[in-house]
Design a protein around this motif. Structure first.
Motif, PDB file in Angstrom:
ATOM      1  N   ALA A   7      -4.500 -80.887 -24.777  1.00 30.96           N
ATOM      2  CA  ALA A   7      -3.848 -80.353 -25.976  1.00 30.96           C
ATOM      3  C   ALA A   7      -4.635 -79.188 -26.574  1.00 30.96           C
ATOM      4  O   ALA A   7      -4.050 -78.144 -26.921  1.00 30.96           O
ATOM      5  N   PRO A   8      -5.990 -79.285 -26.714  1.00 29.86           N
ATOM      6  CA  PRO A   8      -6.732 -78.132 -27.254  1.00 29.86           C
ATOM      7  C   PRO A   8      -6.641 -76.902 -26.352  1.00 29.86           C
ATOM      8  O   PRO A   8      -6.580 -75.773 -26.851  1.00 29.86           O
ATOM      9  N   GLU A   9      -6.644 -77.118 -25.030  1.00 30.28           N
ATOM     10  CA  GLU A   9      -6.560 -75.983 -24.120  1.00 30.28           C
ATOM     11  C   GLU A   9      -5.194 -75.310 -24.211  1.00 30.28           C
ATOM     12  O   GLU A   9      -5.088 -74.079 -24.267  1.00 30.28           O
ATOM     13  N   ARG A  10      -4.156 -76.128 -24.251  1.00 34.19           N
ATOM     14  CA  ARG A  10      -2.809 -75.580 -24.391  1.00 34.19           C
ATOM     15  C   ARG A  10      -2.668 -74.836 -25.723  1.00 34.19           C
ATOM     16  O   ARG A  10      -2.076 -73.754 -25.788  1.00 34.19           O
ATOM     17  N   LEU A  50      -2.312 -59.232 -19.766  1.00 31.46           N
ATOM     18  CA  LEU A  50      -2.813 -60.173 -20.769  1.00 31.46           C
ATOM     19  C   LEU A  50      -3.711 -61.247 -20.170  1.00 31.46           C
ATOM     20  O   LEU A  50      -4.221 -62.100 -20.901  1.00 31.46           O
ATOM     21  N   LEU A  51      -3.939 -61.199 -18.855  1.00 32.01           N
ATOM     22  CA  LEU A  51      -4.679 -62.282 -18.205  1.00 32.01           C
ATOM     23  C   LEU A  51      -6.109 -62.388 -18.725  1.00 32.01           C
ATOM     24  O   LEU A  51      -6.542 -63.478 -19.130  1.00 32.01           O
ATOM     25  N   LEU A  52      -6.867 -61.298 -18.710  1.00 30.66           N
ATOM     26  CA  LEU A  52      -8.257 -61.392 -19.168  1.00 30.66           C
ATOM     27  C   LEU A  52      -8.350 -61.780 -20.638  1.00 30.66           C
ATOM     28  O   LEU A  52      -9.130 -62.682 -20.988  1.00 30.66           O
ATOM     29  N   PRO A  53      -7.573 -61.168 -21.553  1.00 30.45           N
ATOM     30  CA  PRO A  53      -7.643 -61.620 -22.943  1.00 30.45           C
ATOM     31  C   PRO A  53      -7.271 -63.088 -23.125  1.00 30.45           C
ATOM     32  O   PRO A  53      -7.844 -63.777 -23.974  1.00 30.45           O
ATOM     33  N   ALA A  54      -6.327 -63.587 -22.334  1.00 30.69           N
ATOM     34  CA  ALA A  54      -5.959 -64.999 -22.439  1.00 30.69           C
ATOM     35  C   ALA A  54      -7.104 -65.892 -21.981  1.00 30.69           C
ATOM     36  O   ALA A  54      -7.403 -66.923 -22.601  1.00 30.69           O
ATOM     37  N   LEU A  55      -7.760 -65.509 -20.887  1.00 32.32           N
ATOM     38  CA  LEU A  55      -8.922 -66.261 -20.419  1.00 32.32           C
ATOM     39  C   LEU A  55     -10.025 -66.246 -21.471  1.00 32.32           C
ATOM     40  O   LEU A  55     -10.685 -67.265 -21.720  1.00 32.32           O
ATOM     41  N   GLN A  56     -10.222 -65.093 -22.110  1.00 31.98           N
ATOM     42  CA  GLN A  56     -11.250 -64.992 -23.144  1.00 31.98           C
ATOM     43  C   GLN A  56     -10.897 -65.831 -24.366  1.00 31.98           C
ATOM     44  O   GLN A  56     -11.786 -66.388 -25.026  1.00 31.98           O
ATOM     45  N   ALA A  57      -9.602 -65.940 -24.659  1.00 33.25           N
ATOM     46  CA  ALA A  57      -9.184 -66.766 -25.794  1.00 33.25           C
ATOM     47  C   ALA A  57      -9.530 -68.229 -25.549  1.00 33.25           C
ATOM     48  O   ALA A  57      -9.997 -68.938 -26.455  1.00 33.25           O
ATOM     49  N   VAL A  58      -9.328 -68.708 -24.323  1.00 33.75           N
ATOM     50  CA  VAL A  58      -9.682 -70.089 -23.991  1.00 33.75           C
ATOM     51  C   VAL A  58     -11.196 -70.271 -24.022  1.00 33.75           C
ATOM     52  O   VAL A  58     -11.717 -71.251 -24.574  1.00 33.75           O
ATOM     53  N   GLN A  59     -11.918 -69.337 -23.423  1.00 31.30           N
ATOM     54  CA  GLN A  59     -13.385 -69.406 -23.444  1.00 31.30           C
ATOM     55  C   GLN A  59     -13.895 -69.477 -24.876  1.00 31.30           C
ATOM     56  O   GLN A  59     -14.775 -70.279 -25.204  1.00 31.30           O
ATOM     57  N   GLY A  60     -13.337 -68.645 -25.748  1.00 26.57           N
ATOM     58  CA  GLY A  60     -13.787 -68.636 -27.136  1.00 26.57           C
ATOM     59  C   GLY A  60     -13.445 -69.905 -27.886  1.00 26.57           C
ATOM     60  O   GLY A  60     -14.168 -70.308 -28.796  1.00 26.57           O
ATOM     61  N   ILE A  62     -12.782 -73.197 -26.474  1.00 24.32           N
ATOM     62  CA  ILE A  62     -13.351 -74.467 -25.999  1.00 24.32           C
ATOM     63  C   ILE A  62     -14.678 -74.295 -25.261  1.00 24.32           C
ATOM     64  O   ILE A  62     -15.290 -75.276 -24.855  1.00 24.32           O
ATOM     65  N   GLY A  63     -15.120 -73.046 -25.064  1.00 18.25           N
ATOM     66  CA  GLY A  63     -16.432 -72.811 -24.475  1.00 18.25           C
ATOM     67  C   GLY A  63     -16.435 -72.632 -22.974  1.00 18.25           C
ATOM     68  O   GLY A  63     -17.481 -72.342 -22.390  1.00 18.25           O
ATOM     69  N   GLU A  97     -17.211 -73.705 -15.205  1.00 15.41           N
ATOM     70  CA  GLU A  97     -17.722 -75.062 -15.257  1.00 15.41           C
ATOM     71  C   GLU A  97     -18.052 -75.379 -16.710  1.00 15.41           C
ATOM     72  O   GLU A  97     -18.506 -74.512 -17.464  1.00 15.41           O
ATOM     73  N   GLU A  98     -17.831 -76.636 -17.082  1.00 15.76           N
ATOM     74  CA  GLU A  98     -18.060 -77.026 -18.473  1.00 15.76           C
ATOM     75  C   GLU A  98     -19.510 -76.777 -18.857  1.00 15.76           C
ATOM     76  O   GLU A  98     -20.431 -77.074 -18.089  1.00 15.76           O
ATOM     77  N   GLN A  99     -19.705 -76.225 -20.027  1.00 19.41           N
ATOM     78  CA  GLN A  99     -21.043 -75.909 -20.522  1.00 19.41           C
ATOM     79  C   GLN A  99     -21.137 -76.277 -21.986  1.00 19.41           C
ATOM     80  O   GLN A  99     -20.136 -76.620 -22.617  1.00 19.41           O
ATOM     81  N   PRO A 100     -22.345 -76.248 -22.554  1.00 16.92           N
ATOM     82  CA  PRO A 100     -22.489 -76.582 -23.970  1.00 16.92           C
ATOM     83  C   PRO A 100     -21.637 -75.680 -24.851  1.00 16.92           C
ATOM     84  O   PRO A 100     -21.256 -74.562 -24.466  1.00 16.92           O
ATOM     85  N   ALA A 101     -21.354 -76.153 -26.042  1.00 16.85           N
ATOM     86  CA  ALA A 101     -20.510 -75.390 -26.962  1.00 16.85           C
ATOM     87  C   ALA A 101     -21.173 -74.085 -27.390  1.00 16.85           C
ATOM     88  O   ALA A 101     -20.486 -73.126 -27.744  1.00 16.85           O
ATOM     89  N   ARG A 102     -22.484 -74.053 -27.380  1.00 14.08           N
ATOM     90  CA  ARG A 102     -23.221 -72.816 -27.680  1.00 14.08           C
ATOM     91  C   ARG A 102     -24.169 -72.517 -26.526  1.00 14.08           C
ATOM     92  O   ARG A 102     -24.912 -73.404 -26.090  1.00 14.08           O
ATOM     93  N   VAL A 103     -24.134 -71.283 -26.055  1.00 15.84           N
ATOM     94  CA  VAL A 103     -24.980 -70.874 -24.940  1.00 15.84           C
ATOM     95  C   VAL A 103     -25.653 -69.559 -25.292  1.00 15.84           C
ATOM     96  O   VAL A 103     -24.990 -68.612 -25.743  1.00 15.84           O
ATOM     97  N   ALA A 104     -26.962 -69.500 -25.088  1.00 18.92           N
ATOM     98  CA  ALA A 104     -27.731 -68.282 -25.362  1.00 18.92           C
ATOM     99  C   ALA A 104     -27.989 -67.536 -24.060  1.00 18.92           C
ATOM    100  O   ALA A 104     -28.553 -68.099 -23.114  1.00 18.92           O
ATOM    101  N   HIS A 105     -27.543 -66.286 -24.013  1.00 19.53           N
ATOM    102  CA  HIS A 105     -27.816 -65.410 -22.877  1.00 19.53           C
ATOM    103  C   HIS A 105     -29.025 -64.546 -23.254  1.00 19.53           C
ATOM    104  O   HIS A 105     -28.929 -63.698 -24.149  1.00 19.53           O
ATOM    105  N   VAL A 106     -30.143 -64.763 -22.582  1.00 26.39           N
ATOM    106  CA  VAL A 106     -31.394 -64.077 -22.902  1.00 26.39           C
ATOM    107  C   VAL A 106     -31.603 -62.932 -21.927  1.00 26.39           C
ATOM    108  O   VAL A 106     -31.629 -63.137 -20.710  1.00 26.39           O
TER     109      VAL A 106
END
Length: 599
Positions: A7-10, A50-60, A62-63, A97-106
């Motif tokens: 449901a959250p992904e949809r 709209l494919l990349l923006p849609a993918l980014q919307a999901v990433q933003g 649910i992570g 792949e599922e990852q933590p809700a917050r990720v730091a890219h150093v």
């Protein structure tokens, strides 16, 4: 793992694309309807863009991009799931792949790694929510970190410490360590000496009133008075060349598109992912209305009704500032329909990159916007003939475009008097590395390498080499301090201005480590489309590993000869500039005797 969306992904997809039951007629706030209206597209098969923006919307939301969300996006946009997966897997900022809700890219790239980046990564080692990253475009603020936050906006952190990274990952709010700092050391240089950067750090980037009080939108008013033909004529008189690296005459390019008998498009390339480059970021963060105004002038001149601004995904602050400026400009009648009651309609859409260096190449950028993997296209046809969506397209970067108000208000002839005959006008340089005052510096073409380094406070230790033009450029020795920084003088010296990176390295630098990082960067960033680059970048890195490990297969001289042959193969056989230049910086380090000597 289930391939059915939760449901959250949809909900994340539907919020972006609009509820499926609304079809094409309803949901006026949805991205799908917005783009149909904005671009004139019809039918689901034409909405792959709209494919990349849609993918980014999901990433933003649910992570990560789950299999269920990916399948649902594919269904909504009528994109085959395998192709959607191919696009999603192309971008470093999308997680499959599922990852933590917050990720730091150093950042571990060439500037940050010698300015605290390696130590920061070591201190955070072992954490699942910390990953190493190529250049984040914050080279003046080393060490730099990008924090992705599910359900919230991404954040850039600079001058990072283990403590504040851990705090952000735990949910603490970001405390800006330098409010108003946009990469230009205004405190060291009065704004009266600046022409392109005079507003950066001196006005509120969210305030249209501030921008107009500092001369904003006077150029657009003049442009609407004199008309498209006169604008292009002034641009031609100015002699301005593109500031993105190719240095093609701007007026010539514009004139060819303005004569097209079809719809034309404008694209601003703000995907400056070349390590060491951050000048466009400084402009977008500190003076976003100048880019909006300049794109509007450019659209009017070439006859475009719409423009796309492609901002690299690692620039959340810049994107927020420009998005605000677009909204404010529309509300003020400075963007959209009937701009300033002139009858001219023009609007701008932001598209965010996904963490792919190759998308700075203009045709790879087109593919990214269109919803495909960001792989370069063969030329010809050139963008001015068949670019984005197959239409004649003008592509300029941020720095090139923001020269327009100056050219229009002062006149092309006056602008041509600045700089030199072959390199007219003003140039921005990105200063980082072992210098006292990193930042963006503005000079007329013709200033020397030594003068720029002095302007940035001088080196913090004796200089062994200077990276000029970025990692796709060359290292030069301190004997070239008197080199004038022009297109013609650098060409005569066998080097390139590239993306205007100037990065000095002191005598204490571990150049073998630096060379290995550059080789790893190109190996990782190659799109893999053509064999010379895909294989060559791997073989280049392998040869360097053997040299650094003091274990060459055929002796040191043999390995150096192999590197030279690999460089030639990539330079002559690759489709795009990444392969052409992947060995240039390494070759220059060898020529300077900083790696591969004495084996």
């Amino acid at each position: 793992m289930s391939a059915e969306p939760t449901a959250p992904e949809r909900a994340a997809v539907d919020e972006f694309l609009g509820a499926p039951e609304s079809g094409w007629a309803g949901g006026t706030r949805s991205a799908l309807d917005h783009n149909v209206a904005f671009g004139g597209f019809r039918g689901a098969e034409e909405n792959r863009h709209l494919l990349l923006p849609a993918l980014q919307a999901v990433q933003g939301a649910i992570g990560w991009v789950s299999p269920g969300a990916l399948n649902y996006i594919s269904e909504r946009l009528s994109v085959p799931p395998a192709e959607a997966h191919g696009v999603a897997s192309f971008y470093a900022l999308l997680a499959l792949e599922e990852q933590p809700a917050r990720v730091a890219h150093v950042c571990e790239d060439v500037s940050c790694r010698t300015r605290g980046g390696r130590e920061l990564l070591a201190a955070l080692a072992g954490r699942r929510d910390v990953v190493s990253s190529p250049c984040l475009g914050q080279c003046d603020r080393s060490p730099a970190v990008l924090v992705q936050r599910a359900g919230d906006a991404d954040l850039s952190l600079w001058g990072a410490t283990p403590q504040n990274v851990i705090a952000l990952l735990a949910g603490a709010p970001l405390i800006d360590p330098a409010p108003g700092h946009y990469g230009i050391p205004q405190s060291e240089r009065g704004s009266e000496d600046l022409r392109l950067l005079h507003r950066v750090g001196a006005i509120d980037p969210y305030s249209l009133d501030d921008y107009c009080a500092a001369g904003g939108y006077e150029a657009l008013k003049k442009a609407l008075e004199v008309g498209p033909a006169q604008i292009i004529e002034e641009v031609k008189r100015s002699g301005i060349r593109g500031r993105g690296g190719a240095a093609f005459p701007m007026g010539v390019k514009w004139e060819s598109v303005a004569e097209a008998d079809s719809e034309v498009l404008l694209v601003c390339n703000a995907d400056e992912a070349e390590p060491g480059t951050f000048k466009d970021r400084g402009l977008m963060e500190g003076d976003p209305f100048s880019l909006v105004e300049s794109m509007t002038i450019a659209g009017y001149a070439i006859g475009a009704g719409r423009g796309y601004l492609y901002i690299r995904g690692e620039y959340p602050r810049a994107a927020r500032h420009v998005a605000s400026a677009l909204e404010v400009a529309r509300e003020a009648g400075l963007l959209g329909e009937n701009i300033l009651d002139s009858g001219f309609d023009f609007d701008i859409e932001i598209r965010m990159g996904g963490g792919a260096y190759i998308c700075g190449e203009e045709t790879a950028l087109f593919n990214s916007i269109e919803g495909y993997r960001g792989e370069p296209r063969q030329k010809p046809p050139f963008p001015t003939e068949a670019g984005l969506f197959g239409l004649p397209t003008i592509v300029n970067n941020v720095e090139t475009l923001v020269n327009l108000p100056l050219i229009l208000l002062d006149g092309g002839a006056a602008y041509a008097e600045l700089g030199t005959e072959e390199s007219a006008g003003i140039k921005l340089f990105c200063m980082s590395g072992d210098i006292a005052l990193p930042g963006v510096y503005e000079v007329e073409f013709g200033a020397t390498l030594g003068e720029l380094i002095a302007l940035a406070g001088g080196p913090i230790e004796d200089i062994a080499a200077i990276l000029l033009g970025g990692v796709a450029g060359s290292f030069v020795g301190p004997d070239l301090m008197d080199l004038p920084l022009t297109f013609e003088d650098t060409r005569a010296a066998g080097v390139s201005l590239g993306t205007a990176v100037i990065m000095p390295f002191g005598v204490s630098t571990d150049f073998e480590d630096l060379a290995m990082r550059i080789a790893a960067f190109f190996r990782d960033e190659s799109c893999g489309q053509c064999v010379p680059c895909r294989v060559g970048t791997v073989r280049q890195e392998e040869a360097l590993h053997r040299i650094v490990a003091r274990a060459p297969l055929n002796g040191s001289a043999g390995e150096l000869e192999l590197l030279s042959e690999i460089n030639d193969a990539m330079r002559l056989g690759s489709i795009c500039g990444l392969g052409h230049t992947a060995g240039s910086a390494l070759r220059s380090l060898i020529d300077l005797g900083l790696i591969g000597a004495g084996e």
